[in-house]
Design a protein around this motif. Structure first.
Motif, PDB file in Angstrom:
ATOM      1  N   TYR A 159      78.451 -69.397-104.656  1.00 17.62           N
ATOM      2  CA  TYR A 159      79.643 -69.488-103.819  1.00 17.62           C
ATOM      3  C   TYR A 159      81.245 -68.767-105.206  1.00 17.62           C
ATOM      4  O   TYR A 159      81.917 -68.045-104.521  1.00 17.62           O
ATOM      5  N   ASN A 167      82.843 -64.951-105.506  1.00 14.43           N
ATOM      6  CA  ASN A 167      84.211 -65.558-105.353  1.00 14.43           C
ATOM      7  C   ASN A 167      84.787 -65.643-105.960  1.00 14.43           C
ATOM      8  O   ASN A 167      86.073 -65.431-106.029  1.00 14.43           O
ATOM      9  N   ASN A 220      88.783 -77.009 -94.070  1.00 13.26           N
ATOM     10  CA  ASN A 220      88.725 -75.533 -94.392  1.00 13.26           C
ATOM     11  C   ASN A 220      87.715 -75.186 -95.222  1.00 13.26           C
ATOM     12  O   ASN A 220      86.690 -74.207 -94.590  1.00 13.26           O
ATOM     13  N   GLY A 221      87.312 -75.533 -96.441  1.00 13.77           N
ATOM     14  CA  GLY A 221      86.039 -75.152 -97.270  1.00 13.77           C
ATOM     15  C   GLY A 221      84.323 -75.094 -96.163  1.00 13.77           C
ATOM     16  O   GLY A 221      84.047 -74.290 -96.369  1.00 13.77           O
ATOM     17  N   GLN A 223      84.228 -75.191 -93.316  1.00  9.94           N
ATOM     18  CA  GLN A 223      83.904 -74.143 -92.303  1.00  9.94           C
ATOM     19  C   GLN A 223      83.617 -72.853 -92.648  1.00  9.94           C
ATOM     20  O   GLN A 223      82.892 -72.457 -92.088  1.00  9.94           O
ATOM     21  N   GLU A 224      84.485 -72.677 -93.815  1.00  7.49           N
ATOM     22  CA  GLU A 224      83.924 -71.427 -94.824  1.00  7.49           C
ATOM     23  C   GLU A 224      82.376 -71.222 -95.076  1.00  7.49           C
ATOM     24  O   GLU A 224      81.949 -69.487 -95.552  1.00  7.49           O
ATOM     25  N   LYS A 242      97.820 -72.103 -97.991  1.00  7.97           N
ATOM     26  CA  LYS A 242      97.632 -72.234 -96.953  1.00  7.97           C
ATOM     27  C   LYS A 242      98.517 -73.387 -95.889  1.00  7.97           C
ATOM     28  O   LYS A 242      98.734 -73.335 -94.231  1.00  7.97           O
TER      29      LYS A 242
END
Length: 518
Positions: free
Chosen positions: A163, A167, A188-189, A191-192, A452
């Motif tokens: 990852y 990224n 959120n991470g 889910q990402e 965010k």
């Protein structure tokens, strides 16, 4: 039984290389030292690697020292693991004593005290120049070994590295890794990455975090970061002598997987970054891997296969690797078969396991017309060894019991004040004292999370106030600025990982810090 004269003639024929060589000692037959039976090791064959083995107290460390001294005299740099800190005396000329006088008289040689250029390193930075690597450079496989992770946990670590690579996030130190691990395992991470990389369970992330914190509490977090170690510093010469680089691990002796894995990462980096040179008249560097059994202990077959590949291919880069351990059986057969030069000190046969190790060791030696090898191996004295090396044509030499020459430098540690003085006068010590905190995963993720939160808050406020949007120019977020910055683009090219999951590109220094260039 062959005569002494026949023994001398056979040894002279077998151990007389045409080019440069180092002198190890004189052959012995029936307890008699034959000064004319000189045992030489051709420098051009030292990239065929070697093994120095023997029971505790039989003289392995002094054998390492005398070989390192002669390599340095020949202009060949050396890297050595200094387990107890007692090799630092290489920096100072030795002094003669009754034992040395007796030894040099028997060998019919002169004793000329000499010191050698020495650079002290450590993983803690307390007893030598700080050796560091970035987390990104180190890779998931080796880091998993240091953290003592199981296969599942190491697999999660590999996904985290993937990852970060995808990224364009540099993992420099443990703060980066902890931040990324926390981000990807919740909110959120999580889910990402769920669909592309898979979900990280809270128990796995918690275990990895605890292991990281454990290393930090030992004061070893500084071995990861910037400035990371530049392997070019190992290839230096001083006044024509090869630099002897000593990694002192006396303060981390209770962490064997830590220093053995770090050594392997260093060797792998040398393998990746040095050019192919073929066969040279003498090696560009000789790497001594002391306590070698710790590297192979509890290692998976895949891990051992990668070690074998490094050892098999690195000789074409002009690098020689010598493993030092108690018994030849400590080294896997696939690696042992690549070690052409053998120095075997005495073995003991006190237990059934000892007897089995002796029997297996005997089978690894060529047949001899002069010795019963099992009896010789159990009767060698301190400073004596059974030796066979490769001659100029790559053919194993006659097996010889050898009375080894004494080192010419101090056989012991420097005083604490002398070590401090050496460190303070070292340009490399000053170079690696500097700590750099570049923009990396921690900063990028922190800003991403903040942006965010701000975005979510702005949306909520807009809905609540039903305020019209501004027609002005939209300012880029700090995260976008970071990701588009020149320095980030330089570290953001495609990342390639090779053996052990290590990055295969070279490092380049930037004015604002040391980053990875690909």
């Amino acid at each position: 039984m062959a005569s002494q004269q026949e023994f001398i003639e056979r040894i002279q024929k077998s151990y007389s290389p045409k080019g440069e060589y180092i002198y190890l000692g004189a052959g012995m037959l029936d307890g008699t030292i034959c000064a004319d039976a000189k045992i030489n090791l051709a420098l051009k064959m030292m990239n065929r690697h070697g093994l120095i083995a023997g029971a505790t107290g039989t003289g392995k460390t002094r054998t390492l020292q005398l070989i390192a001294e002669q390599l340095s005299n020949a202009g060949v740099p050396v890297f050595m693991l200094d387990v107890k800190g007692d090799l630092s005396g290489l920096n100072k000329p030795g002094e003669s004593n009754a034992n040395i006088e007796e030894r040099v008289k028997a060998l019919d040689i002169a004793f000329t005290p000499s010191g050698f250029p020495v650079e002290l390193y450590s993983l803690s930075g307390k007893i030598g120049a700080q050796m560091r690597a970035t987390i990104s450079e180190f890779g998931p496989v080796l880091l998993g070994k240091i953290l003592d992770l199981n296969d599942t946990q190491t697999g999660v670590l590999a996904a985290i590295f993937k990852y970060a690579d995808d990224n364009k996030m540099a993992l420099v130190d443990f703060n980066d890794l902890k931040k990324l691990l926390s981000y990807l395992s919740e909110g959120n991470g999580a889910q990402e990455i769920k669909d592309t990389y898979g979900k990280i369970s809270s128990s796995t992330s918690g275990t990895i975090l605890r292991k990281i914190v454990g290393l930090e509490q030992m004061g070893l977090s500084q071995m990861f970061g910037e400035k990371s170690f530049d392997i070019e510093d190992l290839f230096q010469k001083v006044d024509g002598k090869g630099l002897i680089s000593l990694l002192n691990i006396s303060d981390v002796q209770d962490q064997p997987s830590l220093y053995s894995t770090f050594l392997l990462s260093l060797l792998a980096e040398i393998f990746y970054n040095m050019p192919e040179v073929g066969d040279l008249d003498k090696p560009k560097l000789v790497f001594f891997f002391d306590e070698a059994h710790l590297l192979f202990k509890n290692s998976s077959k895949a891990f051992l296969d990668q070690i074998e590949q490094v050892i098999r291919l690195i000789r074409s880069k002009g690098i020689g690797v010598f493993f030092c351990t108690q018994a030849a059986t400590d080294v896997p057969e696939s690696v042992l078969g690549q070690l052409g030069n053998r120095v075997q000190h005495a073995l003991r046969a006190f237990t059934p396991n000892d007897v089995d190790a002796l029997r297996k060791t005997v089978k690894t030696y060529p047949a001899s017309d002069f010795y019963q090898i099992d009896k010789v191996l159990t009767s060698l004295g301190t400073g004596e060894a059974l030796i066979t090396v490769l001659n100029d044509k790559g053919i194993p030499t006659e097996v010889a019991a050898v009375h080894l020459i004494p080192p010419t430098a101090v056989m012991g540690p420097m005083s604490e004040s002398e070590c401090k003085a050496l460190m303070q006068s070292s340009d490399l010590y000053k170079k690696y004292q500097e700590i750099i905190d570049p923009i990396s995963a921690y900063e990028i993720l922190t800003q991403k999370i903040e942006d965010k939160l701000k975005a979510d808050q702005a949306v909520a406020e807009a809905k609540e106030a039903s305020a019209p949007r501004s027609n002005g120019r939209v300012e880029k977020s700090t995260f976008e600025k970071v990701m588009n910055a020149t320095i980030t683009r330089q570290i953001g090219r495609e990342i390639v990982r090779g053996l052990f999951g290590m990055i295969t590109g070279k490092k380049t220094s930037k004015k604002s810090g040391s980053f990875l260039g690909f």
